[in-house]
Design a protein around this motif. Sequence first.
Motif, PDB file in Angstrom:
ATOM      1  N   GLN A   1      12.719  13.197 -42.011  1.00  0.00           N
ATOM      2  CA  GLN A   1      12.265  14.157 -40.996  1.00  0.00           C
ATOM      3  C   GLN A   1      11.831  13.463 -39.726  1.00  0.00           C
TER       4      GLN A   1
ATOM      5  N   LYS B   1      18.764  13.639 -35.926  1.00  0.00           N
ATOM      6  CA  LYS B   1      18.335  14.998 -36.262  1.00  0.00           C
ATOM      7  C   LYS B   1      19.095  15.598 -37.445  1.00  0.00           C
ATOM      8  N   GLN B   2      20.236  15.043 -37.799  1.00  0.00           N
ATOM      9  CA  GLN B   2      21.010  15.584 -38.915  1.00  0.00           C
ATOM     10  C   GLN B   2      20.651  14.955 -40.262  1.00  0.00           C
TER      11      GLN B   2
ATOM     12  N   LEU C   1      18.638  17.162 -42.906  1.00  0.00           N
ATOM     13  CA  LEU C   1      19.454  18.253 -43.433  1.00  0.00           C
ATOM     14  C   LEU C   1      20.489  17.728 -44.416  1.00  0.00           C
ATOM     15  N   CYS C   2      21.137  16.623 -44.068  1.00  0.00           N
ATOM     16  CA  CYS C   2      22.179  16.067 -44.943  1.00  0.00           C
ATOM     17  C   CYS C   2      21.596  15.607 -46.275  1.00  0.00           C
TER      18      CYS C   2
ATOM     19  N   TRP D   1      33.074  24.298 -40.711  1.00  0.00           N
ATOM     20  CA  TRP D   1      32.432  25.603 -40.629  1.00  0.00           C
ATOM     21  C   TRP D   1      33.245  26.736 -41.263  1.00  0.00           C
TER      22      TRP D   1
ATOM     23  N   LEU E   1      17.832  25.818 -43.973  1.00  0.00           N
ATOM     24  CA  LEU E   1      18.036  24.801 -42.934  1.00  0.00           C
ATOM     25  C   LEU E   1      19.441  24.898 -42.340  1.00  0.00           C
ATOM     26  N   LEU E   2      20.442  25.128 -43.190  1.00  0.00           N
ATOM     27  CA  LEU E   2      21.814  25.196 -42.711  1.00  0.00           C
ATOM     28  C   LEU E   2      22.032  26.438 -41.849  1.00  0.00           C
TER      29      LEU E   2
ATOM     30  N   GLU F   1      19.794  27.821 -39.939  1.00  0.00           N
ATOM     31  CA  GLU F   1      19.160  27.509 -38.654  1.00  0.00           C
ATOM     32  C   GLU F   1      20.033  26.542 -37.859  1.00  0.00           C
ATOM     33  N   TYR F   2      20.575  25.538 -38.557  1.00  0.00           N
ATOM     34  CA  TYR F   2      21.445  24.542 -37.916  1.00  0.00           C
ATOM     35  C   TYR F   2      22.702  25.200 -37.363  1.00  0.00           C
TER      36      TYR F   2
ATOM     37  N   ARG G   1      26.450  25.609 -32.531  1.00  0.00           N
ATOM     38  CA  ARG G   1      27.562  24.796 -33.016  1.00  0.00           C
ATOM     39  C   ARG G   1      28.351  24.218 -31.844  1.00  0.00           C
TER      40      ARG G   1
ATOM     41  N   PHE H   1      29.160  18.106 -39.303  1.00  0.00           N
ATOM     42  CA  PHE H   1      28.423  16.915 -38.871  1.00  0.00           C
ATOM     43  C   PHE H   1      29.374  15.935 -38.183  1.00  0.00           C
TER      44      PHE H   1
END
Length: 355
Positions: free
Chosen positions: A189, A194-195, A198-199, A218, A250-251, A253-254, A258, A266
């Motif tokens: 975190q 920033k990824q 999440l990953c 996607w 989280l995904l 929100e991410y 795009r 990613f």
Amino acid sequence: MATIKERTAKDGTPRYTAEVRLKGYPAQTATFKHKTKAKKWIQDTESAIREGRHFKTTEAKKHTLADLADRYIKDVLPKKPKQAVRQKQQMEWWKEQIGVYLLSDVTPALIGQCRDELAAGTTCRGTQRSPATVVRYMAALSSAFTEAVKEWGWLEDSPMRKVTKPTESDGRVRCLDDDERARLLAACQASSNKQLYLCVILALSTGMRQAELMGLKWPDVNLKDGFLILHKTKNGTRRRVPLAGHGLELLREYGKVRRLDTSLLFPSNIDPLKPLDLRTPWETALRRAEIEDFKWHDLRHCTASYLAMNGASLAEIAEVLGHKTLAMVKRYAHLSDGHVSNVVASMNAKIFGGV
């Protein structure tokens, strides 16, 4: 009658050429690095000829192991796209080691010698290989010999049938305990990437391999129903991966923002058509979290272990991870012993009651 002639190779090491001559049979020759191997080959060959087990076809005397490797790479590997790159490298190694030998002179003893040198790291490339890696090298060569026997008619039988494979370990299982997991996620975190967080969350919550995760697009993600589709997996099958909880949140929100120049979830900051490289931020996070002996692939082991400890059966774990058989997930069986005991107790209670 048998003879052994010694000569010095270009690298200064000795070579021993053994020759067997028996009346009524063509002469047989083979070259070895060790005299003891040459003597053993002479004994085995003489016995095989007398017992009618020695088949040296004309084709085997026309083609070298290099010919075998080249044809296998050219004609067979294009039909195995998922194994092509790895097996080509493995066949090139065999070609480099014993490519000059005629197929008639490639004996189990010679292959066994290469096997031992590969494991010990005493070949020209000097890299020690694990038993599992040695088995993969031997499997590639065995596949090539099988083609030579069944399809090309170059040999009567494969010498690989008499070569013993190294024993593979049960497999590495390194999992994060609760404290390690908390420290790692905190470090992710805090990462400048920033990824990364999440990953790691997605890897832990789904058991996806790193290549599968980095190859996500996607169009294959369903945020509404909570699943994604993996079209290209290691075992070649299409797989549906459930998404739930924190990872799904989280995904979602991410996914609100795009990039328009790529379909990858990613993408690389340098080339949007290539996946993101998380190696440096990942290693930095591990160092800051003071976690040792842990690799990205171990996140997958964590997923399996957490599933087992929460009562999932081996079949369910295999389905989540995308394994075709239960063999790969039996290493986690001990983690679900309590669940299995409860199942057995429940069954007995229903059948026999309180007796």
